[in-house]
Scaffold this motif. Structure first.
Motif, PDB file in Angstrom:
ATOM      1  N   ASN A   1      56.833  32.770  18.692  1.00  0.00           N
ATOM      2  CA  ASN A   1      56.441  33.798  17.738  1.00  0.00           C
ATOM      3  C   ASN A   1      56.702  35.176  18.332  1.00  0.00           C
ATOM      4  O   ASN A   1      56.452  35.430  19.498  1.00  0.00           O
ATOM      5  CB  ASN A   1      54.972  33.665  17.377  1.00  0.00           C
ATOM      6  N   ILE A   2      57.149  36.062  17.502  1.00  0.00           N
ATOM      7  CA  ILE A   2      57.434  37.433  17.932  1.00  0.00           C
ATOM      8  C   ILE A   2      56.181  38.271  17.720  1.00  0.00           C
ATOM      9  O   ILE A   2      55.567  38.260  16.656  1.00  0.00           O
ATOM     10  CB  ILE A   2      58.616  38.018  17.155  1.00  0.00           C
ATOM     11  N   ILE A   3      55.778  38.956  18.764  1.00  0.00           N
ATOM     12  CA  ILE A   3      54.568  39.772  18.699  1.00  0.00           C
ATOM     13  C   ILE A   3      54.905  41.112  18.063  1.00  0.00           C
ATOM     14  O   ILE A   3      55.851  41.796  18.463  1.00  0.00           O
ATOM     15  CB  ILE A   3      53.987  39.962  20.107  1.00  0.00           C
ATOM     16  N   ASP A   4      54.135  41.484  17.081  1.00  0.00           N
ATOM     17  CA  ASP A   4      54.361  42.745  16.383  1.00  0.00           C
ATOM     18  C   ASP A   4      53.562  43.840  17.069  1.00  0.00           C
ATOM     19  O   ASP A   4      52.329  43.783  17.109  1.00  0.00           O
ATOM     20  CB  ASP A   4      53.945  42.593  14.919  1.00  0.00           C
ATOM     21  N   LEU A   5      54.271  44.803  17.579  1.00  0.00           N
ATOM     22  CA  LEU A   5      53.612  45.899  18.291  1.00  0.00           C
ATOM     23  C   LEU A   5      53.944  47.250  17.652  1.00  0.00           C
ATOM     24  O   LEU A   5      53.952  48.281  18.318  1.00  0.00           O
ATOM     25  CB  LEU A   5      54.038  45.904  19.761  1.00  0.00           C
ATOM     26  N   HIS A   6      54.210  47.240  16.329  1.00  0.00           N
ATOM     27  CA  HIS A   6      54.564  48.490  15.664  1.00  0.00           C
ATOM     28  C   HIS A   6      53.388  49.449  15.607  1.00  0.00           C
ATOM     29  O   HIS A   6      53.545  50.663  15.688  1.00  0.00           O
ATOM     30  CB  HIS A   6      55.065  48.215  14.247  1.00  0.00           C
ATOM     31  N   SER A   7      52.176  48.864  15.463  1.00  0.00           N
ATOM     32  CA  SER A   7      50.998  49.725  15.383  1.00  0.00           C
ATOM     33  C   SER A   7      50.777  50.486  16.687  1.00  0.00           C
ATOM     34  O   SER A   7      50.503  51.690  16.688  1.00  0.00           O
ATOM     35  CB  SER A   7      49.765  48.886  15.054  1.00  0.00           C
ATOM     36  N   SER A   8      50.917  49.763  17.825  1.00  0.00           N
ATOM     37  CA  SER A   8      50.749  50.445  19.100  1.00  0.00           C
ATOM     38  C   SER A   8      51.895  51.396  19.377  1.00  0.00           C
ATOM     39  O   SER A   8      51.739  52.397  20.064  1.00  0.00           O
ATOM     40  CB  SER A   8      50.634  49.422  20.234  1.00  0.00           C
ATOM     41  N   ASP A   9      53.073  51.080  18.802  1.00  0.00           N
ATOM     42  CA  ASP A   9      54.213  51.954  18.994  1.00  0.00           C
ATOM     43  C   ASP A   9      53.979  53.312  18.335  1.00  0.00           C
ATOM     44  O   ASP A   9      54.350  54.353  18.868  1.00  0.00           O
ATOM     45  CB  ASP A   9      55.461  51.287  18.426  1.00  0.00           C
ATOM     46  N   THR A  10      53.364  53.291  17.157  1.00  0.00           N
ATOM     47  CA  THR A  10      53.071  54.560  16.482  1.00  0.00           C
ATOM     48  C   THR A  10      52.046  55.363  17.257  1.00  0.00           C
ATOM     49  O   THR A  10      52.094  56.593  17.261  1.00  0.00           O
ATOM     50  CB  THR A  10      52.562  54.270  15.069  1.00  0.00           C
ATOM     51  N   GLU A  11      51.112  54.663  17.954  1.00  0.00           N
ATOM     52  CA  GLU A  11      50.138  55.388  18.756  1.00  0.00           C
ATOM     53  C   GLU A  11      50.814  56.099  19.926  1.00  0.00           C
ATOM     54  O   GLU A  11      50.469  57.235  20.274  1.00  0.00           O
ATOM     55  CB  GLU A  11      49.072  54.428  19.278  1.00  0.00           C
ATOM     56  N   LEU A  32      56.205  41.813  27.074  1.00  0.00           N
ATOM     57  CA  LEU A  32      56.635  40.988  25.941  1.00  0.00           C
ATOM     58  C   LEU A  32      57.723  40.004  26.362  1.00  0.00           C
ATOM     59  O   LEU A  32      57.705  38.834  25.961  1.00  0.00           O
ATOM     60  CB  LEU A  32      57.139  41.892  24.818  1.00  0.00           C
ATOM     61  N   ASP A  33      58.655  40.455  27.203  1.00  0.00           N
ATOM     62  CA  ASP A  33      59.691  39.553  27.703  1.00  0.00           C
ATOM     63  C   ASP A  33      59.099  38.465  28.594  1.00  0.00           C
ATOM     64  O   ASP A  33      59.562  37.316  28.578  1.00  0.00           O
ATOM     65  CB  ASP A  33      60.743  40.348  28.473  1.00  0.00           C
ATOM     66  N   ILE A  34      58.094  38.823  29.396  1.00  0.00           N
ATOM     67  CA  ILE A  34      57.458  37.824  30.247  1.00  0.00           C
ATOM     68  C   ILE A  34      56.774  36.758  29.406  1.00  0.00           C
ATOM     69  O   ILE A  34      56.879  35.553  29.669  1.00  0.00           O
ATOM     70  CB  ILE A  34      56.453  38.496  31.199  1.00  0.00           C
ATOM     71  N   ILE A  35      56.068  37.189  28.361  1.00  0.00           N
ATOM     72  CA  ILE A  35      55.388  36.218  27.496  1.00  0.00           C
ATOM     73  C   ILE A  35      56.392  35.341  26.770  1.00  0.00           C
ATOM     74  O   ILE A  35      56.222  34.126  26.627  1.00  0.00           O
ATOM     75  CB  ILE A  35      54.486  36.969  26.492  1.00  0.00           C
ATOM     76  N   ASP A  36      57.495  35.935  26.320  1.00  0.00           N
ATOM     77  CA  ASP A  36      58.528  35.154  25.625  1.00  0.00           C
ATOM     78  C   ASP A  36      59.226  34.185  26.574  1.00  0.00           C
ATOM     79  O   ASP A  36      59.732  33.148  26.147  1.00  0.00           O
ATOM     80  CB  ASP A  36      59.546  36.107  25.006  1.00  0.00           C
ATOM     81  N   GLY A  37      59.261  34.511  27.877  1.00  0.00           N
ATOM     82  CA  GLY A  37      59.906  33.625  28.839  1.00  0.00           C
ATOM     83  C   GLY A  37      59.156  32.335  29.079  1.00  0.00           C
ATOM     84  O   GLY A  37      59.738  31.361  29.582  1.00  0.00           O
ATOM     85  N   PHE A  38      57.856  32.297  28.736  1.00  0.00           N
ATOM     86  CA  PHE A  38      57.074  31.082  28.932  1.00  0.00           C
ATOM     87  C   PHE A  38      57.256  30.077  27.802  1.00  0.00           C
ATOM     88  O   PHE A  38      56.646  29.001  27.831  1.00  0.00           O
ATOM     89  CB  PHE A  38      55.584  31.428  29.068  1.00  0.00           C
ATOM     90  N   THR A  39      58.053  30.388  26.814  1.00  0.00           N
ATOM     91  CA  THR A  39      58.303  29.431  25.750  1.00  0.00           C
ATOM     92  C   THR A  39      59.181  28.308  26.261  1.00  0.00           C
ATOM     93  O   THR A  39      59.952  28.470  27.204  1.00  0.00           O
ATOM     94  CB  THR A  39      58.982  30.119  24.561  1.00  0.00           C
ATOM     95  N   ARG A  40      59.100  27.143  25.630  1.00  0.00           N
ATOM     96  CA  ARG A  40      59.834  25.955  26.059  1.00  0.00           C
ATOM     97  C   ARG A  40      61.168  25.792  25.339  1.00  0.00           C
ATOM     98  O   ARG A  40      61.764  24.742  25.377  1.00  0.00           O
ATOM     99  CB  ARG A  40      58.985  24.693  25.828  1.00  0.00           C
ATOM    100  N   ARG A  41      61.601  26.813  24.677  1.00  0.00           N
ATOM    101  CA  ARG A  41      62.865  26.715  23.963  1.00  0.00           C
ATOM    102  C   ARG A  41      64.037  26.685  24.932  1.00  0.00           C
ATOM    103  O   ARG A  41      64.026  27.381  25.939  1.00  0.00           O
ATOM    104  CB  ARG A  41      63.029  27.896  23.007  1.00  0.00           C
TER     105      ARG A  41
END
Length: 355
Positions: A1-11, A32-41
């Motif tokens: 799943n892709i994490i949506d960080l648009h709200s924090s980006d506007t901050e 975000l890249d580190i979290i995505d790297g733990f996927t089993r894909r």
């Protein structure tokens, strides 16, 4: 799943400091890249820093002569600067320029003595990176290099398909043979196949154990670096000029020469073209033949074999090589080539001379 960080980006965009916005955005995408790297894909492609799509290694890649030629050309081109630097360093070790070699050994020994060797190495590395940046990016070349260079002639490979595969097969055969010899000698060293050599290795281990117990780890590393400097700058030159000295004092050569292989045989390797440097295998074989009452002809001319019975070379190729067996009564080994009369086909091998 892709994490949506648009709200924090506007901050972060609402902050007035652009540096805080840039650092926060980079840190956010890093985690975000580190979290995505733990996927089993299982992925076959990844995206580089500049957006370039990089294909991962495919284990199912088939052999291609065209790609092999391209890779060899790339290898020769990429290794040229390293070979030039290696040739220049070898000239320094051989004292081709005595002043430069003396200056280098003084700087090296003094850096080891005051504990400044690692800062010196990293400072020179940063200096070379800076010089490369100005030369390759800003097009400003001031003519300085961290490593010396010497112009060398690169080897030319025969790029025909058959000859190329034969040359690579020879290199692979030599590399595999050397690796097998080293591994078998390591096994012989630790299993006491040659008791005297293993005992000498135990004495060396005891010596370094006493060093590690009596001195700090920094002192031990400093002593190792000083010994390495003497071995590199002094004994390398002496061993090259005096092969008999190498035969007597070279520690690594002593272990490699005297440790047996798995079949119990100790291969003899020539270390010098001067027969007076140390006893050669030919003199040892002659002495052994004299003790056993066998008289050998003193000439070194090729042996004339009588005409053999008509048989195809395929029958000779099917015979198992005697090198795979443990030949105990072999007096000498000779390179030989068997050729079929009226044909260009030949078989090269080793002739085993027995009583």
């Amino acid at each position: 799943n892709i994490i949506d960080l648009h709200s924090s980006d506007t901050e972060y965009r609402s902050t007035s400091d652009p540096l805080v916005h840039t650092v926060g955005r980079q840190a956010r995408w890093f985690f975000l890249d580190i979290i995505d790297g733990f996927t089993r894909r299982k992925v076959s492609e990844v995206e580089g820093e500049d957006g370039e799509v990089i294909k991962l290694f495919d284990h199912k890649t088939s052999l291609s002569i065209i790609e092999l030629k391209k890779d060899l050309v790339r290898l020769l081109s990429a290794s040229r600067p390293l070979l030039e630097a290696g040739a220049a360093i070898y000239d320094l070790l051989m004292w081709k320029n005595p002043f430069a070699s003396l200056l280098l050994i003084i700087v090296y020994m003094y850096s080891i003595w005051i504990g400044f060797i690692w800062p010196l190495i990293f400072a020179l590395l940063l200096l070379q990176l800076t010089l490369n940046y100005f030369r390759d990016v800003q097009n400003v070349d001031i003519g300085l290099n961290f490593l010396p260079r010497k112009e060398i002639h690169m080897p030319k490979l025969e790029m025909s398909s058959g000859q190329l595969l034969i040359d690579l097969a020879k290199i692979a055969q030599q590399a595999v043979k050397f690796a097998a010899d080293v591994l078998e000698k390591f096994e012989s060293l630790f299993t006491w196949k040659q008791r005297e050599v293993s005992f000498h290795f135990c004495l060396l281990c005891l010596y370094w154990l006493m060093w590690s117990l009596c001195f700090s780890i920094g002192t031990c590393f400093g002593a190792c670096a000083m010994t390495f400097g003497v071995r590199l700058f002094i004994t390398t030159y002496l061993f090259d000029k005096f092969p008999r000295l190498r035969y007597r004092l070279d520690t690594y050569g002593y272990f490699y020469r005297n440790l047996p292989l798995k079949n119990g045989r100790i291969p003899t390797r020539s270390h010098s073209t001067d027969s007076r440097s140390f006893p050669s295998s030919t003199s040892i074989v002659a002495k052994r033949s004299h003790q056993s009452g066998i008289v050998r002809h003193p000439s070194q001319s090729p042996i004339d074999f009588p005409p053999r019975s008509p048989s195809s070379l395929s029958e000779i190729e099917s015979v198992e090589s005697i090198e795979e067996e443990e030949a105990e009564d072999v007096l000498d080994y000779r390179r030989c080539t068997m050729t079929e009369k009226g044909s260009v086909k030949a078989i090269s091998g080793t002739l085993h001379l027995s009583p």
